[in-house]
Design an enzyme around this catalytic site. Structure first.
Site, PDB file in Angstrom:
ATOM      1  CB  CYS A 173      39.694  50.972  37.287  1.00 45.92           C
ATOM      2  SG  CYS A 173      40.203  51.420  35.635  1.00 45.92           S
ATOM      3  CD  GLU A 187      47.534  53.369  35.798  1.00 50.85           C
ATOM      4  OE1 GLU A 187      46.476  53.840  36.249  1.00 50.85           O
ATOM      5  OE2 GLU A 187      48.447  54.073  35.331  1.00 50.85           O
TER       6      GLU A 187
HETATM    7  P1  NDP Z   1      43.584  42.014  41.926  1.00 47.50           P
HETATM    8  O1  NDP Z   1      44.372  43.000  42.685  1.00 47.50           O
HETATM    9  O2  NDP Z   1      42.882  40.944  42.686  1.00 47.50           O
HETATM   10  O3  NDP Z   1      44.507  41.262  40.866  1.00 47.50           O
HETATM   11  C1  NDP Z   1      45.256  41.977  39.901  1.00 47.50           C
HETATM   12  C2  NDP Z   1      46.345  41.071  39.344  1.00 47.50           C
HETATM   13  O4  NDP Z   1      47.321  40.827  40.363  1.00 47.50           O
HETATM   14  C3  NDP Z   1      45.837  39.700  38.906  1.00 47.50           C
HETATM   15  O5  NDP Z   1      46.512  39.303  37.750  1.00 47.50           O
HETATM   16  C4  NDP Z   1      46.204  38.827  40.077  1.00 47.50           C
HETATM   17  O6  NDP Z   1      46.350  37.494  39.741  1.00 47.50           O
HETATM   18  C5  NDP Z   1      47.539  39.426  40.459  1.00 47.50           C
HETATM   19  N1  NDP Z   1      47.969  39.084  41.817  1.00 47.50           N
HETATM   20  C6  NDP Z   1      47.233  38.636  42.865  1.00 47.50           C
HETATM   21  N2  NDP Z   1      48.012  38.459  43.964  1.00 47.50           N
HETATM   22  C7  NDP Z   1      49.258  38.808  43.609  1.00 47.50           C
HETATM   23  C8  NDP Z   1      50.507  38.861  44.299  1.00 47.50           C
HETATM   24  N3  NDP Z   1      50.631  38.520  45.582  1.00 47.50           N
HETATM   25  N4  NDP Z   1      51.596  39.278  43.630  1.00 47.50           N
HETATM   26  C9  NDP Z   1      51.503  39.655  42.329  1.00 47.50           C
HETATM   27  N5  NDP Z   1      50.350  39.614  41.618  1.00 47.50           N
HETATM   28  C10 NDP Z   1      49.243  39.198  42.253  1.00 47.50           C
HETATM   29  O7  NDP Z   1      42.561  42.871  41.046  1.00 47.50           O
HETATM   30  P2  NDP Z   1      41.426  42.348  40.085  1.00 47.50           P
HETATM   31  O8  NDP Z   1      41.991  41.438  39.061  1.00 47.50           O
HETATM   32  O9  NDP Z   1      40.269  41.898  40.911  1.00 47.50           O
HETATM   33  O10 NDP Z   1      41.030  43.691  39.314  1.00 47.50           O
HETATM   34  C11 NDP Z   1      40.114  44.605  39.798  1.00 47.50           C
HETATM   35  C12 NDP Z   1      40.829  45.812  40.360  1.00 47.50           C
HETATM   36  O11 NDP Z   1      41.633  46.401  39.352  1.00 47.50           O
HETATM   37  C13 NDP Z   1      39.868  46.900  40.790  1.00 47.50           C
HETATM   38  O12 NDP Z   1      40.288  47.435  42.018  1.00 47.50           O
HETATM   39  C14 NDP Z   1      40.008  47.934  39.688  1.00 47.50           C
HETATM   40  O13 NDP Z   1      39.682  49.242  40.091  1.00 47.50           O
HETATM   41  C15 NDP Z   1      41.439  47.801  39.324  1.00 47.50           C
HETATM   42  N6  NDP Z   1      41.673  48.320  37.990  1.00 47.50           N
HETATM   43  C16 NDP Z   1      42.400  49.463  37.850  1.00 47.50           C
HETATM   44  C17 NDP Z   1      42.591  50.009  36.603  1.00 47.50           C
HETATM   45  C18 NDP Z   1      43.403  51.235  36.434  1.00 47.50           C
HETATM   46  O14 NDP Z   1      43.812  51.496  35.311  1.00 47.50           O
HETATM   47  N7  NDP Z   1      43.672  52.016  37.457  1.00 47.50           N
HETATM   48  C19 NDP Z   1      42.020  49.393  35.396  1.00 47.50           C
HETATM   49  C20 NDP Z   1      41.303  48.196  35.656  1.00 47.50           C
HETATM   50  C21 NDP Z   1      41.139  47.688  36.909  1.00 47.50           C
HETATM   51  P3  NDP Z   1      45.094  36.504  39.929  1.00 47.50           P
HETATM   52  O15 NDP Z   1      43.989  37.058  39.092  1.00 47.50           O
HETATM   53  O16 NDP Z   1      45.642  35.248  39.419  1.00 47.50           O
HETATM   54  O17 NDP Z   1      44.782  36.526  41.411  1.00 47.50           O
END
Ligand code: NDP
Length: 495
Positions: free
Chosen positions: A276, A242
């Site tokens: 999102c 997602e």
């Molecule tokens: P990120 O992609 O920065 O992070 C998402 C998660 O992935 C966090 O828990 C993050 O940890 C983790 N993460 C980061 N690096 C890695 C890695 N190398 N391997 C595995 N996990 C990792 O997104 P955001 O948290 O900034 O969220 C915003 C984004 O989410 C927007 O693009 C939004 O559109 C999308 N979104 C989509 C939704 C949907 O249903 N389609 C719903 C809500 C949001 P950490 O925070 O510790 O870096």
């Protein structure tokens, strides 16, 4: 001194603070790769126990968790407000939706996933057929910070209802809310660690991808989704993604403009645009364009910004402010006009509502996910042009159409996983509907029956119930059998 809201690790603890005030929201031991591995091992044993409870046992426990959340909704919303800065009322609305999803998943898992007979076909009529959906085992859930209750629960609740144990990695911006979910689940299911959290930065998520989980549910940016998918490819771990969005609304000539403006303002500015499925672009048919822009600007201009009792809270992730500023400045430099807000609207940690018009279609504000309280409005000749432009984005998550006569047809042709007619975002609160994107917005589905099936694998069983009339699948078939099979095939399918 650390900037408010920027998570930091100190003495092995992840420290989470409010993005406006820097007030402490929580601190949690950071997991290393070994700790993640141990959590997954514990989850594997818990998964057996949880699966053994059957649908009825899980339903009872999940409904107890739902009741706990409903009764403590104010506490949950307060914590989410503290950690993300989002208005309490928005946190409540988010929690209500999450609770309803959990209720639906718990009540419908057996109907959707339970064992059932399926019909045989004539050429294999001597066999009966059964189908059931079995849990994967251990599901990893990596979640974002913007909806720290609803978004992870859209995976966690459905994965649990399907009979899996879950190891969740909350965003580093919202570890306290993630931990609250785990701790309250343990209050109603104290026997086994069926739901656990591993806390830390992105590397903890990376370790979870490689920890031997049986399926991963990732919600986050498209950029991280690619990294996560590459990690999962190493072990052929299946995943649902997602990712981001750049959702559009289309306003047709016969739309109720007041209703469209009201819904569009909410869809664009709720949660300060950190959604999102937030509306970031509007394509409006020329005859109603000026009136629509006026109505949006009037309504958006009334919104208040601040920490307490305001419509928009701070930007939760301080780094995002640079992206929002860049998109606004680039739009203005390239000929766009800010009819509300503009570059001066960026006042960290807040960004005030900004409405941009006349922005070129290839500007970042139209093409890239801004994830802030901005909306571009473009004049189009008709709904057909609106569709072409709306569908040109690399993202395709949700969207909306306002209109009467053509709305249903336009909605069907919008390139997206979900489209709302005469409202915005409403599909996310509908547990009976699947949720997920197309293209850069990801693949797979959470929510609804598809969301339950996403966390289970089909298991098909056939059983002989009599001798074969058309024995094809045996070396003991004779030329006479073959003759009969050919004749039957011509009779059944030859016309
Ligand atoms: P990120 O992609 O920065 O992070 C998402 C998660 O992935 C966090 O828990 C993050 O940890 C983790 N993460 C980061 N690096 C890695 C890695 N190398 N391997 C595995 N996990 C990792 O997104 P955001 O948290 O900034 O969220 C915003 C984004 O989410 C927007 O693009 C939004 O559109 C999308 N979104 C989509 C939704 C949907 O249903 N389609 C719903 C809500 C949001 P950490 O925070 O510790 O870096």
């Amino acid at each position: 001194m650390h900037a408010p809201g920027v998570p930091r690790v100190s003495d092995g603890e992840l420290i989470s603070t409010n993005p406006a005030t820097g007030e402490l929201a929580g601190q949690f031991p950071v997991a290393d790769a070994d700790a993640v591995g141990r959590a997954v091992e514990r989850a594997r044993l818990a998964a057996e126990w949880w699966a053994g409870l059957g649908f009825a046992g899980r339903r009872a426990r999940l409904l107890r968790w739902r009741a706990l959340m409903a009764n403590r909704i104010t506490e949950l919303a307060g914590l989410s407000h503290l950690e993300t800065g989002k208005p309490v009322v928005e946190a409540v609305v988010e929690a209500v939706s999450a609770i309803d999803h959990l209720d639906w998943a718990a009540r419908n898992a057996k109907r959707v996933l339970g064992r059932r007979r399926v019909r045989s076909r004539l050429p294999v009529a001597e066999f009966s057929a059964r189908l059931e959906y079995q849990p994967f085992g251990v599901v990893g859930v990596i979640g974002p910070w913007n909806y720290p209750v609803l978004t992870p629960l859209g995976s966690i609740g459905y994965a649990l209802a399907a009979g899996n144990a879950v190891v969740s990695k909350p965003s580093e911006y919202t570890p306290a809310v993630g931990q609250w979910l785990v701790d309250t689940f343990a209050e109603v299911v104290p026997e086994q660690p069926v739901l656990q959290a591993v806390q830390g930065l992105g590397d903890v998520g990376a370790a979870l991808c490689r920890s031997g989980i049986d399926k991963l549910a990732f919600t986050g940016s498209t950029r991280t989704a690619k990294v996560v998918m590459a990690a999962c490819a190493e072990t052929l771990t299946p995943l649902v993604i997602e990712a981001g969005g750049k959702d559009a609304v289309i306003v047709d000539t016969d739309a109720d403009l007041d209703a469209a403006a009201e819904a569009c303002v909410w869809g664009a500015f709720t949660n300060a645009g950190q959604t999102c499925i937030g509306i970031e672009r509007a394509y409006v048919a020329a005859p109603v364009y000026d009136a629509f822009v006026d109505k949006v600007v009037t309504r958006a201009g009334r919104l208040t910004v601040g920490l307490d009792d305001a419509d928009l809270g701070p930007i939760t992730m301080p780094d995002q402010i640079a992206t929002i500023r860049r998109h606004i400045e680039d739009a203005v430099e390239r000929g766009g006009r800010a009819v509300l807000g503009g570059p001066d609207a960026v006042r960290p940690p807040y960004v005030h509502p900004t409405v941009l018009v006349d922005v070129p279609e290839d500007a970042e504000a139209v093409r890239e996910e801004t994830f802030g309280p901005t909306l571009t409005i473009s004049r189009v000749s008709d709904a057909e042009e609106a569709l072409t432009r709306a569908n040109a984005a690399q993202y395709a998550l949700g969207g909306a159409v306002f209109g009467r006569r053509r709305a249903t047809r336009i909605a069907a042709r919008m390139r997206s996983g979900m489209t709302a007619i005469n409202s915005t975002l409403t599909f996310v609160g509908m547990p009976t509907l699947p949720f997920g994107g197309v293209g850069n917005s990801g693949f797979g589905r959470i929510h609804g029956a598809d969301g339950l099936r996403e966390f289970a694998r089909s298991k098909a069983v056939t059983r002989r119930r009599g001798p074969s009339l058309l024995p094809a699948m045996t070396f003991e078939r004779t030329p006479a059998h073959l003759d009969r099979i050919v004749k039957a095939t011509k009779l059944m399918y030859g016309r």
